[in-house]
Design an enzyme around this catalytic site. Structure first.
Site, PDB file in Angstrom:
ATOM      1  N   HIS A   1     -14.690   3.781   1.449  1.00 15.59           N
ATOM      2  CA  HIS A   1     -14.266   4.129   2.813  1.00 15.59           C
ATOM      3  C   HIS A   1     -13.675   5.534   2.852  1.00 15.59           C
ATOM      4  O   HIS A   1     -13.094   6.022   1.887  1.00 15.59           O
ATOM      5  CB  HIS A   1     -13.321   3.076   3.427  1.00 15.59           C
ATOM      6  CG  HIS A   1     -11.923   3.029   2.913  1.00 15.59           C
ATOM      7  ND1 HIS A   1     -11.238   1.847   2.727  1.00 15.59           N
ATOM      8  CD2 HIS A   1     -11.041   4.001   2.570  1.00 15.59           C
ATOM      9  CE1 HIS A   1     -10.022   2.102   2.302  1.00 15.59           C
ATOM     10  NE2 HIS A   1      -9.873   3.398   2.198  1.00 15.59           N
TER      11      HIS A   1
ATOM     12  N   ASN B   1     -13.878   1.208  -2.268  1.00 13.38           N
ATOM     13  CA  ASN B   1     -15.101   0.640  -1.665  1.00 13.38           C
ATOM     14  C   ASN B   1     -15.910   1.701  -0.918  1.00 13.38           C
ATOM     15  O   ASN B   1     -16.864   1.383  -0.225  1.00 13.38           O
ATOM     16  CB  ASN B   1     -14.759  -0.533  -0.735  1.00 13.38           C
ATOM     17  CG  ASN B   1     -13.946  -0.099   0.485  1.00 13.38           C
ATOM     18  OD1 ASN B   1     -13.620   1.073   0.646  1.00 13.38           O
ATOM     19  ND2 ASN B   1     -13.620  -1.044   1.342  1.00 13.38           N
TER      20      ASN B   1
ATOM     21  N   ASP C   1      -6.114   8.625  10.302  1.00 11.18           N
ATOM     22  CA  ASP C   1      -5.973   7.211  10.640  1.00 11.18           C
ATOM     23  C   ASP C   1      -4.514   6.761  10.715  1.00 11.18           C
ATOM     24  O   ASP C   1      -3.593   7.512  10.343  1.00 11.18           O
ATOM     25  CB  ASP C   1      -6.743   6.346   9.621  1.00 11.18           C
ATOM     26  CG  ASP C   1      -6.498   6.758   8.174  1.00 11.18           C
ATOM     27  OD1 ASP C   1      -5.527   7.498   7.908  1.00 11.18           O
ATOM     28  OD2 ASP C   1      -7.264   6.339   7.298  1.00 11.18           O
TER      29      ASP C   1
END
Ligand code: GLP
Length: 249
Positions: A150, A148, A79
């Site tokens: 991800h 969370n 990413d």
């Protein structure tokens, strides 16, 4: 170091429990090196964040000692933030250069990171996906995890069918990642990430999970329901995933 196998959905996820970050990083570097040496031209997926930092240092040590080479390797990062230049100290381009690339013999043209400054971000995502596919997909992928759940920047609610795409970061992710920036307002609101389908096509995945603050999410990822609300839970369906962690689970 204890190796246990937990039965999940229809597949197995291997779990390697380590005592601390040093042991975790050593084990991670060991699996990385095996993947690097397994193929003539290995295609490796790379993660950023605090967790893999020590592993990258250990890989550099091994390279300097003449034990490994990245000359034939092709890399794809998971990413990148939208809107940060390559020279920006919190961009993932900068991170990779500083933590790994500058110190090893990987060919610049064989390293790939999404371009968060592309004029047409959708096109950039498509092109990135095509490059991964043309390279024959990832042989080995290093993953970290957000609190969370991800992976990459696939936030809760992301479709399991997703491919490389632009995401709007959740406020909680922006807050967690603001530790790398001067202030919260400086954290980009968007990013480009490999999708969950892209990730699942990797032949082998190594998920690194470090620190007690991730105990709750790791427990859900490993023992909980496979749900798009917890993106990493999709790994229960992957045929060759190893979790390396220093958390008691
Ligand atoms: C970031 C990255 C992820 C990374 C995660 C965990 O948001 N996009 O790829 O795995 O955070 O980072 P850390 O290892 O610093 O906890």
């Amino acid at each position: 170091m204890k190796l246990s196998t937990v039965r999940m959905e229809s597949e197995n996820v291997k779990i390697i429990k380590t005592k601390n970050n040093e042991e975790l990083s050593n084990k991670a570097a060991e699996l990385f090196v095996q993947a690097l040496q397994r193929k003539k031209q290995p295609v490796i997926g790379l993660a950023t964040g605090s967790t893999p930092e020590r592993m990258y240092e250990l890989l550099i040590e091994q390279y300097r000692a003449g034990k490994i080479s990245f000359e034939q390797a092709i890399s794809f990062n998971l990413d990148e933030y939208v809107g940060l230049s390559v020279e920006h100290p919190t961009s993932y381009h900068y991170y990779m250069e500083e933590k790994l690339f500058h110190a090893i013999d990987i060919k610049k043209e064989n390293t790939h990171i999404p371009n968060g400054l592309a004029e047409d971000l959708e096109k950039e995502c498509e092109a990135y996906e095509q490059k991964i596919s043309r390279a024959g997909h990832l042989d080995f992928l290093v993953l970290g995890i957000g609190v969370n759940g991800h992976i990459g920047f696939n936030e809760p609610g992301t479709s399991f069918d997703s491919r490389t795409h632009v995401v709007t970061l959740t406020e909680s992710t922006r807050e967690v990642n603001s530790r790398f920036f001067e202030k919260l307002a400086d954290v980009p609101k968007e990013a480009i990430t490999m999708g969950l389908s892209t990730i699942m096509e990797a032949k082998e995945i190594m998920l690194l999970v470090q620190g007690d603050k991730k105990a709750d999410i790791l427990n859900k990822v490993i023992h909980g329901e496979v749900t798009e609300d917890i993106p990493a839970s999709i790994l229960q369906r992957h045929p060759n995933t190893t979790v390396i962690t220093d958390i008691e689970i």
